[in-house]
Scaffold this motif. Structure first.
Motif, PDB file in Angstrom:
ATOM      1  N   ALA A 114      -3.703   1.413  -5.178  1.00  0.00           N
ATOM      2  CA  ALA A 114      -3.671   1.592  -3.726  1.00  0.00           C
ATOM      3  C   ALA A 114      -4.994   1.157  -3.096  1.00  0.00           C
ATOM      4  N   THR A 171       2.291   1.715  -3.549  1.00  0.00           N
ATOM      5  CA  THR A 171       1.337   2.242  -4.526  1.00  0.00           C
ATOM      6  C   THR A 171       0.980   3.689  -4.225  1.00  0.00           C
ATOM      7  N   SER A 172       0.915   4.056  -2.953  1.00  0.00           N
ATOM      8  CA  SER A 172       0.653   5.461  -2.603  1.00  0.00           C
ATOM      9  C   SER A 172       1.803   6.346  -3.053  1.00  0.00           C
ATOM     10  N   ARG A 219      -3.598   5.300  -7.950  1.00  0.00           N
ATOM     11  CA  ARG A 219      -4.592   5.402  -6.872  1.00  0.00           C
ATOM     12  C   ARG A 219      -5.496   4.173  -6.845  1.00  0.00           C
ATOM     13  N   TYR A 256       0.831  -1.208   0.000  1.00  0.00           N
ATOM     14  CA  TYR A 256       0.000   0.000   0.000  1.00  0.00           C
ATOM     15  C   TYR A 256       0.864   1.256   0.000  1.00  0.00           C
ATOM     16  N   ARG A 257       1.921   1.264   0.815  1.00  0.00           N
ATOM     17  CA  ARG A 257       2.799   2.435   0.826  1.00  0.00           C
ATOM     18  C   ARG A 257       3.486   2.623  -0.523  1.00  0.00           C
TER      19      ARG A 257
END
Length: 437
Positions: A139, A78-79, A136, A75-76
């Motif tokens: 994410a 992709t963010s 986005r 997640y980090r």
């Protein structure tokens, strides 16, 4: 542990709970049997494990789940990609430098040239915003996968906790069975001295005691195995109180339409978000219809034969032209990913729809099985008591008494399994309703 096991310690409390749940009749013998054994057993278990709620157990298991760290890292990442995609340019700058002179060709006339430049790639129309949208969407896909993983953790906590409770009760019944047979053996031995019992009777009882001892050993192994699995899952010695979930909790939290349950299921949401990500990827492929053009500045510093030094500065533009060799495979790959995502969403919906039907039917079945098992255990234990009195009066053979006792213990085991299965089915229904997320 103490709260869970004392469920059987007070006969009036048990009768009230069973009446509320199922409206069944008196099970005083069952209460008597468990009150003899589960009180010291609960004290012993309390020293090893704390009693926590099921929600706390799910949180504890999720905090120590190995897959959580991986999903958080994804997640980090992709963010960070989404933030990086908001750059003014499609990539990093390119620096170029050239040096030329006439020494290599042997003229040695003093022709020397220094040339350098820097250029940056430009976004194609709509490509920058499409790249941000893809990052986005990825994410959000990771977020939905986290919900799926948490749901899987809740299911593991439920199944492992149920295994622990069933194992503990199996051990308690095995201990009672062994002690009861030992008392019968004492009576048989005494009867042999008075000539009322035979050697064959003593051998039958000895065989049953050996079987009961084996059952007790197997139950101990099952308790240790299940407890160890739960301790590893939660990261600490604790057992969630799953028996506190009843029809009241189900009535409070379980009235959600089936279609809403399907739409809100983490697996369906994750598959649906994967479709959005694939759609964003296809849009990005369409906006990337050609390689990114580049624009930059360049400077030339040169010396010509018989002339002073000459400096020049200019603007450079590089525009690669579209090519089917590059564009067609890229768009085809994006379409394939979208088709696969749509197919997986449809399959996920089918699986969840079928699972919900199984969950609700299992809930109804376990409730009925629990009701019937309570009646069966009560009847079999009453029969065993009558057979015991009849044996003491010399009206029933020892073999019939042992069979009656064995049948009563088996019925009690089935009753315990049915009760735990009913409570577990309620929690499974609540998990399907979106609880513990």
């Amino acid at each position: 542990m103490l709260v869970r096991n004392t469920y059987y310690l007070n006969s009036s409390l048990i009768s009230n709970k069973i009446s509320i749940y199922l409206g069944s009749s008196n099970i005083s013998y069952i209460i008597f049997v468990f009150s003899l054994i589960l009180f010291p057993f609960s004290i012993f278990s309390e020293a090893k494990a704390e009693n926590i709620t099921f929600a706390q157990a799910v949180e504890a298991a999720w905090s120590t789940d190995p897959g959580r760290a991986e999903l958080n890292t994804n997640y980090r990442s992709t963010s960070a990609r989404a933030r990086a995609a908001g750059s003014w340019f499609a990539g990093g700058p390119t620096v170029s430098a050239q040096y030329f002179d006439d020494h290599a060709v042997g003229s040695n006339e003093g022709y020397t040239t220094y040339q350098g430049g820097v250029s940056v790639p430009l976004w194609l129309p709509g490509q920058g915003s499409a790249t941000v949208e893809v990052a986005r969407a990825e994410a959000l896909t990771i977020q939905e996968r986290q919900h799926v993983a948490r749901m899987a953790v809740a299911m593991r906590v439920l199944n492992t906790s149920a295994s622990v409770i069933i194992a503990e009760r199996r051990l308690a019944i095995a201990r009672i069975q062994k002690e009861t047979l030992e008392k019968i053996q004492t009576s048989v031995t005494r009867g042999m001295h008075t000539g009322e019992m035979t050697l064959a009777d003593q051998q039958v009882v000895a065989s049953e005691i050996a079987n009961a001892a084996s059952e007790y050993s197997l139950a101990e192994e099952q308790v240790e195995t299940a407890t160890s699995a739960l301790r590893i899952l939660l990261g600490r010695p604790a057992v969630p109180d799953i028996l506190s979930f009843d029809n009241v909790a189900l009535a409070r939290d379980g009235h959600t339409p089936t279609q809403a349950l399907e739409d809100n299921d983490p697996r369906v949401r994750s598959a649906r978000q994967a479709v959005h990500t694939a759609e964003a990827g296809l849009h990005l492929a369409k906006t990337s219809f050609m390689p990114n053009p580049e624009i930059g500045v360049a400077a030339i510093h040169e010396k010509q034969y018989g002339s002073p030094w000459d400096d020049r500065v200019g603007v450079t533009v590089s525009i690669p032209l579209p090519s089917d060799v590059r564009d067609v495979p890229m768009k085809a790959d994006a379409r394939n990913k979208l088709a696969a995502a749509v197919s997986q969403e449809q399959q996920a919906r089918r699986n969840v729809r079928q699972e919900l039907a199984q969950v609700f039917s299992h809930l109804t079945a376990t409730k009925d099985i629990f009701r019937n098992s309570v009646l069966s255990a009560d009847s079999m234990n009453s029969r065993a008591n009558e057979m015991s009195r009849s044996w003491r009066a010399g009206e029933t053979s020892l073999l019939e008494l042992l069979r009656a006792r064995s049948a009563a213990y088996n019925a009690l085991q089935l009753r315990n399994q049915a009760e735990v299965a009913w409570h577990a089915a309620i929690i499974r229904t609540l998990i399907a309703a979106g609880e513990f997320q």
